[in-house]
Design a protein around this motif. Structure first.
Motif, short mmCIF file in Angstrom:
data_model
loop_
_atom_site.label_atom_id
_atom_site.label_comp_id
_atom_site.label_asym_id
_atom_site.label_seq_id
_atom_site.Cartn_x
_atom_site.Cartn_y
_atom_site.Cartn_z
N LEU A 74 -3.98 -1.96 5.78
CA LEU A 74 -4.56 -2.52 7.00
C LEU A 74 -5.20 -1.42 7.85
N LEU A 75 -4.52 -0.30 7.98
CA LEU A 75 -5.02 0.77 8.85
C LEU A 75 -6.17 1.55 8.22
N ARG A 76 -6.47 1.29 6.97
CA ARG A 76 -7.66 1.89 6.35
C ARG A 76 -8.92 1.13 6.73
N VAL A 77 -8.77 -0.05 7.32
CA VAL A 77 -9.93 -0.80 7.80
C VAL A 77 -10.36 -0.17 9.12
N PRO A 78 -11.56 0.43 9.20
CA PRO A 78 -11.95 1.20 10.39
C PRO A 78 -11.82 0.41 11.69
N GLU A 79 -12.18 -0.87 11.68
CA GLU A 79 -12.13 -1.65 12.92
C GLU A 79 -10.69 -1.84 13.40
N ILE A 80 -9.77 -2.06 12.47
CA ILE A 80 -8.36 -2.20 12.84
C ILE A 80 -7.84 -0.88 13.41
N LYS A 81 -8.17 0.19 12.72
CA LYS A 81 -7.73 1.51 13.17
C LYS A 81 -8.22 1.82 14.58
N ASP A 102 -9.06 -10.62 14.09
CA ASP A 102 -7.92 -10.89 14.98
C ASP A 102 -6.64 -11.13 14.18
N LEU A 103 -6.79 -11.84 13.07
CA LEU A 103 -5.65 -12.08 12.18
C LEU A 103 -5.13 -10.76 11.60
N LEU A 104 -6.04 -9.92 11.12
CA LEU A 104 -5.64 -8.66 10.51
C LEU A 104 -4.98 -7.72 11.52
N VAL A 105 -5.53 -7.66 12.72
CA VAL A 105 -4.95 -6.81 13.76
C VAL A 105 -3.55 -7.31 14.14
N ALA A 106 -3.40 -8.63 14.25
CA ALA A 106 -2.09 -9.19 14.56
C ALA A 106 -1.08 -8.86 13.47
N LEU A 107 -1.51 -8.89 12.21
CA LEU A 107 -0.62 -8.56 11.10
C LEU A 107 -0.21 -7.09 11.17
N ALA A 108 -1.16 -6.21 11.47
CA ALA A 108 -0.83 -4.79 11.60
C ALA A 108 0.11 -4.56 12.78
N LEU A 142 0.44 -15.49 9.50
CA LEU A 142 0.64 -14.06 9.24
C LEU A 142 1.44 -13.85 7.96
N ASP A 143 2.45 -14.70 7.72
CA ASP A 143 3.21 -14.62 6.47
C ASP A 143 2.28 -14.83 5.27
N ALA A 144 1.41 -15.82 5.38
CA ALA A 144 0.48 -16.09 4.28
C ALA A 144 -0.46 -14.92 4.06
N ALA A 145 -0.97 -14.34 5.16
CA ALA A 145 -1.87 -13.20 5.04
C ALA A 145 -1.17 -12.01 4.40
N SER A 146 0.11 -11.82 4.74
CA SER A 146 0.88 -10.71 4.16
C SER A 146 1.01 -10.88 2.66
N VAL A 147 1.28 -12.10 2.20
CA VAL A 147 1.41 -12.36 0.77
C VAL A 147 0.09 -12.08 0.05
N ILE A 148 -1.01 -12.56 0.62
CA ILE A 148 -2.32 -12.36 -0.01
C ILE A 148 -2.68 -10.88 -0.06
N ALA A 149 -2.45 -10.18 1.05
CA ALA A 149 -2.78 -8.75 1.10
C ALA A 149 -1.97 -7.96 0.09
N THR A 150 -0.70 -8.31 -0.06
CA THR A 150 0.17 -7.59 -1.00
C THR A 150 -0.22 -7.86 -2.45
N GLU A 195 -3.24 -9.33 -3.62
CA GLU A 195 -4.65 -9.23 -4.01
C GLU A 195 -5.45 -8.23 -3.20
N GLY A 196 -4.94 -7.78 -2.07
CA GLY A 196 -5.67 -6.82 -1.26
C GLY A 196 -6.15 -7.41 0.05
N VAL A 197 -6.31 -6.54 1.05
CA VAL A 197 -6.74 -6.98 2.39
C VAL A 197 -8.12 -7.64 2.33
#
Length: 303
Positions: free
Chosen positions: A196-203, A144-150, A104-112, A114-116
């Motif tokens: 993250l919450l702009r991704v319809p499936e996560i929302k 599942d990774l993205l939802v867990a991060l949110a 999750l830490d790695a995903a947070s760095v990448i999202a910040t 380069e984007g989700v």
């Protein structure tokens, strides 16, 4: 021994680098691919030189370099490029929960940075130095990774909110602290959570959970408003919904970089405190003969 790539840079520092040497060379210095660095620059509105730039005489290059434009609404001035990699021996000792947090830490760095859209299980696995199969042991699918991060971002915000509110000695102080906290968290975490919450499936997946969090947060506030101001449940619900919407909008504008922090804080607090004074004034206007939980009609009623 070559120097370790930096873990973070400002937009200005990154622009200075990409105009110092060809993109492939700078990407290698940063521990990235040239394509990844190009995408990062484009997402952060950092101009980069065309390939023909490096064929020009050195003396002519300075005139071709543009100014650094403002950061896009969903980006800050500081860029986190990587997380510290751990040795193989340390990695083998991680329990499943620790491994999940690492990913999750790695995903947070990448999202910040380069984007989700650039997050994948393969990408986060490589970032922490494990195989994609090991990452799948923690998260079955990318979503599942993205939802867990949110969820982690939401939980962190909620825990801090409760801690902040508990420091208030009276309702006004609690509301002021809560508003200031929300705006600070929106500026610090908002861009990642909103992306993250702009991704319809996560929302959609988090819809019920977020509504339950809001209900739990509202319950003591509504009870206090009814007890202090003699409001009906509907009045308290309406007043709280309006004031909360104003603060959420201020946080959204702040997270998008469309409003300054001081301005957002001043405007939201002035509106929220004015609303509280209005509620208190309405309670003072309630005649003693009114039944508990009832309010006199406003002066304009019947006109």
């Amino acid at each position: 021994m070559p120097a370790a790539p930096p873990s973070c840079l400002t937009r200005r520092q990154l622009m200075d680098r990409v105009w110092r040497a060809p993109l492939g060379q700078i990407a290698a210095e940063l521990g990235m691919t040239a394509n990844g660095l190009a995408k990062l620059c484009d997402r952060l509105a950092i101009p980069r030189p065309a390939r023909t730039y490096w064929h020009r005489p050195y003396a002519d290059r300075a005139a071709l370099r543009p100014e650094l434009p403002p950061a896009p609404p969903d980006a800050g001035e500081t860029i986190q490029l990587r997380i510290p990699r751990q040795s193989r021996r340390t990695r083998t000792r991680l329990n499943p929960d620790e491994r999940r947090e690492q990913l999750l830490d790695a995903a947070s760095v990448i999202a910040t940075a380069e984007g989700v859209q650039d997050i994948s299980l393969n990408r986060v696995a490589r970032a922490v130095g494990i195989s994609e199969a090991q990452a799948h042991n923690c998260f079955g699918r990318r979503i599942d990774l993205l939802v867990a991060l949110a969820r982690r971002e939401l939980a962190a915000i909620e825990q801090t909110r409760r801690d902040v509110i508990s420091r208030g000695d009276d309702p006004v102080t609690s509301v002021v602290l809560s508003t200031i906290f929300y705006l600070e968290e929106s500026e610090r975490r908002g861009s990642l959570l909103q992306a993250l919450l702009r991704v319809p499936e996560i929302k959609q997946i988090l819809r019920a959970e977020r509504e339950e969090l809001r209900r739990q947060a509202r319950a003591p506030v509504l009870a206090s408003m009814q007890a202090r101001y003699g409001m009906s449940a509907a009045e308290a619900e309406g007043a709280n919904a309006i004031l909360s919407a104003i603060v959420r909008r201020g946080g959204s504008l702040l997270a998008d970089g469309r409003i300054d922090h001081d301005i957002a804080t001043r405007l939201c607090l002035s509106i929220v405190l004015a609303g509280m004074r209005s509620n208190a004034g309405g309670a003072a206007a309630t005649p003693p003969s009114a039944a508990p939980g009832q309010r006199s009609p406003p002066p304009s009623a019947g006109r």
